[in-house]
Design an enzyme around this catalytic site. Sequence first.
Site, short mmCIF file in Angstrom:
data_model
loop_
_atom_site.label_atom_id
_atom_site.label_comp_id
_atom_site.label_asym_id
_atom_site.label_seq_id
_atom_site.Cartn_x
_atom_site.Cartn_y
_atom_site.Cartn_z
N GLY A 10 51.51 -7.70 67.32
CA GLY A 10 52.02 -8.94 66.74
C GLY A 10 50.88 -9.92 66.44
N GLN A 11 51.24 -11.04 65.83
CA GLN A 11 50.22 -12.02 65.42
C GLN A 11 49.41 -12.55 66.61
OE1 GLN A 11 51.07 -14.77 62.10
NE2 GLN A 11 53.13 -14.81 62.99
N LEU A 45 60.67 -3.34 75.22
CA LEU A 45 61.43 -4.42 75.87
C LEU A 45 62.93 -4.34 75.59
CD1 LEU A 45 59.03 -7.48 75.42
CD2 LEU A 45 59.24 -5.94 77.37
N TYR A 68 61.49 -10.72 69.91
CA TYR A 68 62.26 -10.50 68.68
C TYR A 68 62.08 -11.79 67.89
CZ TYR A 68 66.13 -9.51 65.53
OH TYR A 68 66.87 -9.29 64.40
N THR A 69 61.40 -11.73 66.74
CA THR A 69 61.00 -12.98 66.06
C THR A 69 61.66 -13.18 64.68
OG1 THR A 69 59.06 -11.83 65.18
CG2 THR A 69 58.74 -13.12 67.19
N ASP A 109 59.46 -23.95 69.41
CA ASP A 109 59.91 -25.31 69.07
C ASP A 109 61.39 -25.30 68.67
OD1 ASP A 109 59.23 -23.69 66.86
OD2 ASP A 109 58.95 -25.42 65.54
N TYR A 132 68.56 -16.84 67.34
CA TYR A 132 67.21 -16.55 67.85
C TYR A 132 66.84 -17.57 68.94
CZ TYR A 132 62.08 -17.15 67.75
OH TYR A 132 60.76 -17.34 68.09
N LYS A 136 65.87 -17.34 72.96
CA LYS A 136 64.57 -17.79 73.50
C LYS A 136 64.80 -18.79 74.64
CE LYS A 136 60.86 -16.93 72.11
NZ LYS A 136 59.91 -15.86 72.50
N TRP A 158 55.76 -22.52 64.13
CA TRP A 158 55.27 -22.16 62.79
C TRP A 158 53.98 -21.33 62.88
CZ3 TRP A 158 55.80 -26.85 58.90
CH2 TRP A 158 57.04 -27.47 59.07
N1 LIG Z 1 56.13 -16.54 64.41
C1 LIG Z 1 56.46 -17.81 64.58
O1 LIG Z 1 56.51 -18.60 63.62
C2 LIG Z 1 56.76 -18.35 65.96
C3 LIG Z 1 57.13 -19.70 66.09
C4 LIG Z 1 57.40 -20.17 67.38
C5 LIG Z 1 57.29 -19.35 68.48
N2 LIG Z 1 56.95 -18.04 68.30
C6 LIG Z 1 56.85 -17.18 69.49
O2 LIG Z 1 55.51 -16.79 69.63
C7 LIG Z 1 55.42 -15.49 70.21
C8 LIG Z 1 54.50 -14.62 69.38
O3 LIG Z 1 55.03 -14.55 68.06
P1 LIG Z 1 54.33 -13.69 66.91
O4 LIG Z 1 54.46 -14.45 65.65
O5 LIG Z 1 52.99 -13.22 67.38
O6 LIG Z 1 55.36 -12.48 66.85
P2 LIG Z 1 55.25 -11.16 65.98
O7 LIG Z 1 54.05 -11.17 65.12
O8 LIG Z 1 56.60 -10.97 65.36
O9 LIG Z 1 55.02 -10.08 67.10
C9 LIG Z 1 56.01 -9.81 68.03
C10 LIG Z 1 55.65 -8.49 68.69
O10 LIG Z 1 56.71 -8.17 69.57
C11 LIG Z 1 56.89 -6.78 69.49
N3 LIG Z 1 58.24 -6.35 69.83
C12 LIG Z 1 59.39 -6.59 69.17
N4 LIG Z 1 60.38 -5.91 69.75
C13 LIG Z 1 59.85 -5.25 70.80
C14 LIG Z 1 60.37 -4.37 71.76
N5 LIG Z 1 61.65 -4.01 71.77
N6 LIG Z 1 59.53 -3.89 72.71
C15 LIG Z 1 58.23 -4.21 72.71
N7 LIG Z 1 57.66 -5.00 71.81
C16 LIG Z 1 58.47 -5.53 70.85
C17 LIG Z 1 56.63 -6.41 68.04
O11 LIG Z 1 56.30 -5.05 68.00
P3 LIG Z 1 56.17 -4.23 66.63
O12 LIG Z 1 54.85 -4.66 66.06
O13 LIG Z 1 56.19 -2.82 67.08
O14 LIG Z 1 57.35 -4.63 65.80
C18 LIG Z 1 55.49 -7.33 67.69
O15 LIG Z 1 54.25 -6.71 67.87
C19 LIG Z 1 56.86 -15.00 70.33
O16 LIG Z 1 57.32 -15.25 71.62
C20 LIG Z 1 57.63 -15.88 69.37
O17 LIG Z 1 58.97 -16.04 69.74
C21 LIG Z 1 56.66 -17.52 67.08
#
Ligand SMILES: NC(=O)c1ccc[n+]([C@@H]2O[C@H](COP(=O)([O-])OP(=O)(O)OC[C@H]3O[C@@H](n4cnc5c(N)ncnc54)[C@H](OP(=O)(O)O)[C@@H]3O)[C@@H](O)[C@H]2O)c1
Length: 298
Positions: A10-11, A45, A68-69, A109, A132, A136, A158
């Site tokens: 993930g990011q 997970l 799950y994002t 947020d 979602y 969370k 974001w």
């Molecule tokens: N993106 C946003 O804008 C945002 C905003 C606020 C908060 N957040 C929070 O910040 C955190 C990091 O976000 P991110 O943007 O880095 O998320 P992301 O890029 O969507 O990465 C999430 C990762 O979780 C993994 N994942 C999903 N389902 C899974 C499962 N069943 N078992 C194991 N791994 C699983 C995905 O694996 P795969 O690569 O295999 O799919 C992916 O690598 C998260 O907690 C998110 O809720 C994100």
Amino acid sequence: MRILVTGKNGQLGRSIQKIVNADTKIGNNQSPNDFIFVGREELNLSSESSISDYFNNKFDIIINCAAYTQVDKAEQEAELANQINHLAVKQLASIASNQRAKLIHISTDYVFDGESNKPYLETDTPNPINAYSRTKLAGESALKEIMPTNALIIRTSWLYSEYGNNFVSTMLSLGRERDEISVVNDQMGSPTYAADLAEAILEIIKHKKFRDLAQTTQIYHYSNEGRISWHEYAKEIFKIKKIECEVNPVTSQQYPMPAKRPRNSLMNKDKIVKVFNIKISNWKSSLNTCITILKKQQ
Ligand SMILES: NC(=O)c1ccc[n+]([C@@H]2O[C@H](COP(=O)([O-])OP(=O)(O)OC[C@H]3O[C@@H](n4cnc5c(N)ncnc54)[C@H](OP(=O)(O)O)[C@@H]3O)[C@@H](O)[C@H]2O)c1
């Protein structure tokens, strides 16, 4: 020291890996070898048994970047989102507690309804307005209940990076294909460059206040500095990349999405700055950094 980072593809997971792999010594005698990065292949997970099997391994710190994002899809897949964002977090908290490991968990947020006109404090009452965010918030609550000490929840907003799909990559491809696009101008917040958040997390795990035993579990807010709308954000992306594409401002009502978003999701970051001495960059300078890196990769 064994530090587990989930969500390695993930990011945020990739941003942490990039910094760790570039540093021969992370600080506090930590080395890149102390970190174990896992994806869903090793630790799924969505499966209770996959989680319990995996944790025959013992860790000192668990950083949970997996989630799950997909905010809109979660309206249809609430059960799966709940398993990953709530029940798996509950299970991780109970494992961390049994292993006496510290747990850093990432939240959002979007736990707030956005009706306040002020930046949200960690003590403000959440009121999620989509599926979602409900999952969370349920994850946060379960974690706090199971781990009243030794855990830390960081709410961010974001998130974007040079990896995967995010608002910046979407705008860059739309900008290349179209002469004009419409972007909402009535949702305010602050972008977060995942590399900045990754650095903040690595600073925190080095910090004495994190290392001290039996700290009460706390929530911290982290994003880049500044307050903008998605419309201003899109315009700045095109300005930096010198892309000729008109960005028309529209309201959320004119641009309906399956999941409702908060009108204001700006967070107050004073607590993380004060407790862990974290320096926070302005959103524009971090956006420039990310776009420069993307350019080099092309
Ligand atoms: N993106 C946003 O804008 C945002 C905003 C606020 C908060 N957040 C929070 O910040 C955190 C990091 O976000 P991110 O943007 O880095 O998320 P992301 O890029 O969507 O990465 C999430 C990762 O979780 C993994 N994942 C999903 N389902 C899974 C499962 N069943 N078992 C194991 N791994 C699983 C995905 O694996 P795969 O690569 O295999 O799919 C992916 O690598 C998260 O907690 C998110 O809720 C994100």
